[in-house]
Design a protein around this motif. Structure first.
Motif, mmCIF file in Angstrom:
data_model
loop_
_atom_site.group_PDB
_atom_site.id
_atom_site.type_symbol
_atom_site.label_atom_id
_atom_site.label_comp_id
_atom_site.label_asym_id
_atom_site.label_seq_id
_atom_site.Cartn_x
_atom_site.Cartn_y
_atom_site.Cartn_z
ATOM 1 N N GLN A 97 1.005 -1.250 0.054
ATOM 2 C CA GLN A 97 -0.082 0.054 0.014
ATOM 3 C C GLN A 97 0.795 1.269 0.015
ATOM 4 O O GLN A 97 1.978 1.292 0.897
ATOM 5 N N ALA A 98 0.463 2.261 -0.962
ATOM 6 C CA ALA A 98 1.355 3.529 -0.847
ATOM 7 C C ALA A 98 1.171 3.980 0.676
ATOM 8 O O ALA A 98 0.149 4.151 1.198
ATOM 9 N N ASN A 99 2.402 4.752 0.921
ATOM 10 C CA ASN A 99 2.327 5.402 2.194
ATOM 11 C C ASN A 99 1.319 6.739 2.511
ATOM 12 O O ASN A 99 0.986 6.982 3.452
ATOM 13 N N THR A 100 1.305 7.372 1.111
ATOM 14 C CA THR A 100 0.402 8.631 1.274
ATOM 15 C C THR A 100 -0.378 8.627 0.086
ATOM 16 O O THR A 100 -0.332 7.681 -1.011
ATOM 17 N N ALA A 101 -1.761 9.059 0.274
ATOM 18 C CA ALA A 101 -2.626 8.979 -0.609
ATOM 19 C C ALA A 101 -2.440 9.958 -1.983
ATOM 20 O O ALA A 101 -1.742 11.039 -1.741
ATOM 21 N N SER A 102 -2.750 9.372 -3.135
ATOM 22 C CA SER A 102 -2.421 10.150 -4.462
ATOM 23 C C SER A 102 -2.811 9.363 -5.456
ATOM 24 O O SER A 102 -3.201 8.229 -5.313
#
Length: 127
Positions: A97-102
């Protein structure tokens, strides 16, 4: 309202996580039958649309590996990537999962002599 919003975000992300997990398993089954991976979401036969309201699902094939993506279409949601790697005669999977939303595609996971790891700016999540 803040807590409610975070619940909605979690639900949407949970769906994407489940879809990528299903794509990983689908690739393992596909490999077992066809001795290769597929770059087509529909070929996996798991009933996932390539695009939903919140995510774009896609596949990229690599050398002895395939990467399954759920790329967020909403800047408030995190994206996911699954990797299926051919290690010897078996396939192994990882879900990141990506660490940050984007809305950008996350970095591919890696295989270092049979040890799978998530790529830059992503973290492994339980399947």
């Amino acid at each position: 309202a803040e807590a409610q919003l975070s619940q909605i975000v979690k639900a949407k992300e949970s769906e994407a996580k489940q879809f990528v997990n299903s794509m990983n398993r689908g690739q393992q089954a596909y490999y077992a039958e066809n001795a290769g991976f597929t770059s087509s979401v529909s070929n996996l036969g798991i009933g996932i649309k390539a695009e939903t309201a919140n995510y774009q699902y896609s596949i990229s094939t690599g050398n002895k590996a395939v990467f399954n993506y759920a790329v967020s279409r909403d800047a408030n949601l995190k994206s996911f990537v699954g990797g299926v790697f051919l290690i010897g005669n078996t396939t192994q999977t990882i879900l990141c999962q990506a660490n940050t939303a984007s809305t950008t595609k996350p970095a591919n996971p890696t295989n270092n002599n049979g040890t799978l790891a998530c790529g830059a700016n992503t973290v492994q999540v339980a399947r």
